[in-house]
Design a protein around this motif. Structure first.
Motif, short mmCIF file in Angstrom:
data_model
loop_
_atom_site.label_atom_id
_atom_site.label_comp_id
_atom_site.label_asym_id
_atom_site.label_seq_id
_atom_site.Cartn_x
_atom_site.Cartn_y
_atom_site.Cartn_z
N GLU A 297 0.84 -1.21 0.00
CA GLU A 297 0.00 0.00 0.00
C GLU A 297 0.87 1.26 0.00
N LYS A 298 1.96 1.22 0.76
CA LYS A 298 2.86 2.38 0.80
C LYS A 298 3.50 2.62 -0.56
N LEU A 299 3.98 1.55 -1.19
CA LEU A 299 4.62 1.70 -2.50
C LEU A 299 3.62 2.22 -3.53
N GLN A 300 2.42 1.67 -3.54
CA GLN A 300 1.40 2.15 -4.48
C GLN A 300 1.05 3.60 -4.21
N SER A 301 0.95 3.98 -2.93
CA SER A 301 0.60 5.36 -2.58
C SER A 301 1.66 6.34 -3.06
N LEU A 302 2.94 5.99 -2.87
CA LEU A 302 4.03 6.87 -3.33
C LEU A 302 4.01 7.02 -4.85
N LEU A 303 3.80 5.93 -5.54
CA LEU A 303 3.78 5.96 -7.00
C LEU A 303 2.60 6.77 -7.52
N LEU A 304 1.42 6.51 -6.95
CA LEU A 304 0.21 7.19 -7.42
C LEU A 304 0.29 8.69 -7.19
N GLU A 305 0.75 9.08 -6.02
CA GLU A 305 0.83 10.50 -5.70
C GLU A 305 1.76 11.23 -6.67
N ALA A 306 2.86 10.58 -7.04
CA ALA A 306 3.84 11.23 -7.91
C ALA A 306 3.45 11.18 -9.38
N LEU A 307 2.67 10.17 -9.78
CA LEU A 307 2.43 9.95 -11.22
C LEU A 307 1.02 10.28 -11.69
N LYS A 308 0.12 10.55 -10.78
CA LYS A 308 -1.30 10.64 -11.15
C LYS A 308 -1.60 11.67 -12.23
N ASP A 309 -0.79 12.73 -12.32
CA ASP A 309 -1.05 13.77 -13.32
C ASP A 309 -0.09 13.70 -14.51
N GLU A 310 0.68 12.63 -14.59
CA GLU A 310 1.66 12.50 -15.67
C GLU A 310 1.00 11.87 -16.91
#
Length: 379
Positions: A297-310
């Motif tokens: 969940e932590k790894l997914q959260s970090l990825l999503l937060e950084a990439l969601k608008d890319e």
């Protein structure tokens, strides 16, 4: 000149040592390894408890044959049956061997010959498991396949119903397709597929080669959705890198695998089993598996937060520490960029970056990997 067949598109990395989540290459470069040997080194490289168990067994005996009573086989079989809720185990050396055994057992026990699998599945590279795989690229150049496999679309109940008939020995599937792109089966679809199979007198085989042994936060991925398979195939993470595979099945199938019906010279090797016993003792623990879920969940959260608008980012897929980053362009080129920044990652299919870190990966290592990946994709 290499003396090896060119069956692998090898990276320009020559390992000389590995420990935990890190791998050191011949040129001195140290990599954070988020491949785990493709979901094999689930406790990282060379875990101490596994190493000690292997050393102890090496000082006892390495191989006899399966004509002997081998206590470690019984002990590891009990670990697998306790964790899966099934009854009996057959040991082989790999995932492909496990799936071969599953197919043979289903056909012999039902007296039927057809096995239904899914488009984009992957079940191995032997002749039967290659035929079972729902990807044409795996079969190219090998001539006519075995005709007793039929492929249906994941999450499409109509296509499954159309294929299911009185000659269907089994439905065989991965709960999350690994090599096919981290494609997850809908819970409702898989539950209905199991119900239809059993109503038809067919078996349910679940391929847990990549998803099993704690990878998704439970001992086996089918346990997230309450399935009750007849046969489960396992390998990869079972023995921390020592060659071992197995099928776990219901006791009602015992007669079909009577003495002389199937076998494996090296299957259930004592050294591999010593590694498996320690590996499973660590992973099949509620606290350990809860941590796998939290880390995923932590790894997914970090990825999503950084990439969601890319613009390059499409979506995240997977469960636990089996994570796919689906992109709007091909993922392959990003692997070499990651290696340049000392991170090892994989693809799954053409447009998915696949992350398979050790299950005991640290938060610091998760943050480091997420930072490298998101930096590359943003660039």
């Amino acid at each position: 000149m290499s003396h090896l067949f060119p069956t692998y598109a090898r990276w320009d990395v020559t390992p000389v040592q590995a420990k935990g989540a890190y791998l050191t290459a011949k040129d001195g470069k140290e990599y954070l390894d988020f491949t785990s040997g493709i979901s094999v080194c689930n406790l990282g490289h060379a875990p101490e408890n596994v190493k000690k168990a292997v050393e102890k067994q090496l000082n006892q005996f390495w191989h006899t044959s399966n004509l002997f009573q081998i206590e470690l086989q019984e002990e590891v079989a009990k670990q697998l049956t306790d964790a899966s809720g099934l009854d009996l185990v057959f040991f082989g050396n790999s995932g492909a061997e496990a799936n071969e055994a599953a197919i043979k057992l289903a056909r012999k026990s039902t007296g039927r010959t057809k096995v239904i699998t899914f488009v984009n599945s992957f079940h191995g590279r032997t002749f039967a498991t290659m035929a079972a795989t729902g990807q044409e690229k795996i079969k190219t150049g090998f001539g006519p396949m075995l005709e007793t496999f039929e492929y249906v679309t994941m999450n499409d109940l109509d296509s499954l119903k159309a294929a299911l008939d009185e000659n269907t020995a089994a439905i065989m599937f991965e709960v999350i397709q690994g090599e096919g792109g981290i494609n997850e089966g809908d819970a409702g679809f898989l539950q209905e597929a199991e119900k239809l199979a059993h109503e038809n007198g067919s078996l349910v085989i679940i391929d847990e080669i990549q998803t099993g042994i704690g990878r998704t936060g439970k001992p086996f991925a089918f346990q997230h959705i309450g399935l009750h398979p007849d046969i489960v195939s396992v390998a990869k993470g079972i023995a921390s890198g020592f060659p071992l595979g197995a099928i776990i099945g219901k006791s009602s199938l015992s007669d079909a695998f009577s003495a002389g019906s199937h076998g494996s010279t090296f299957g259930g090797n004592p050294v591999a089993l010593a590694a498996a016993k320690e590996t499973l003792s660590t992973i099949f623990n509620d606290g350990f598996l809860d941590d796998v879920t939290k880390k995923g969940e932590k790894l997914q959260s970090l990825l999503l937060e950084a990439l969601k608008d890319e613009p390059i980012f499409k979506k995240l897929k997977g469960k636990g520490l089996m994570i796919g980053i689906e992109l709007n362009e091909e993922a392959g080129p990003f692997l070499s960029e990651a290696r340049e920044q000392n991170l090892l990652i994989l693809t799954a299919g053409t447009h998915v970056i696949r992350l398979l870190p050790p299950l005991n990966v640290t938060e610091e290592e998760i943050e480091k990997a997420a930072s490298i990946i998101t930096g590359i994709l943003k660039k």
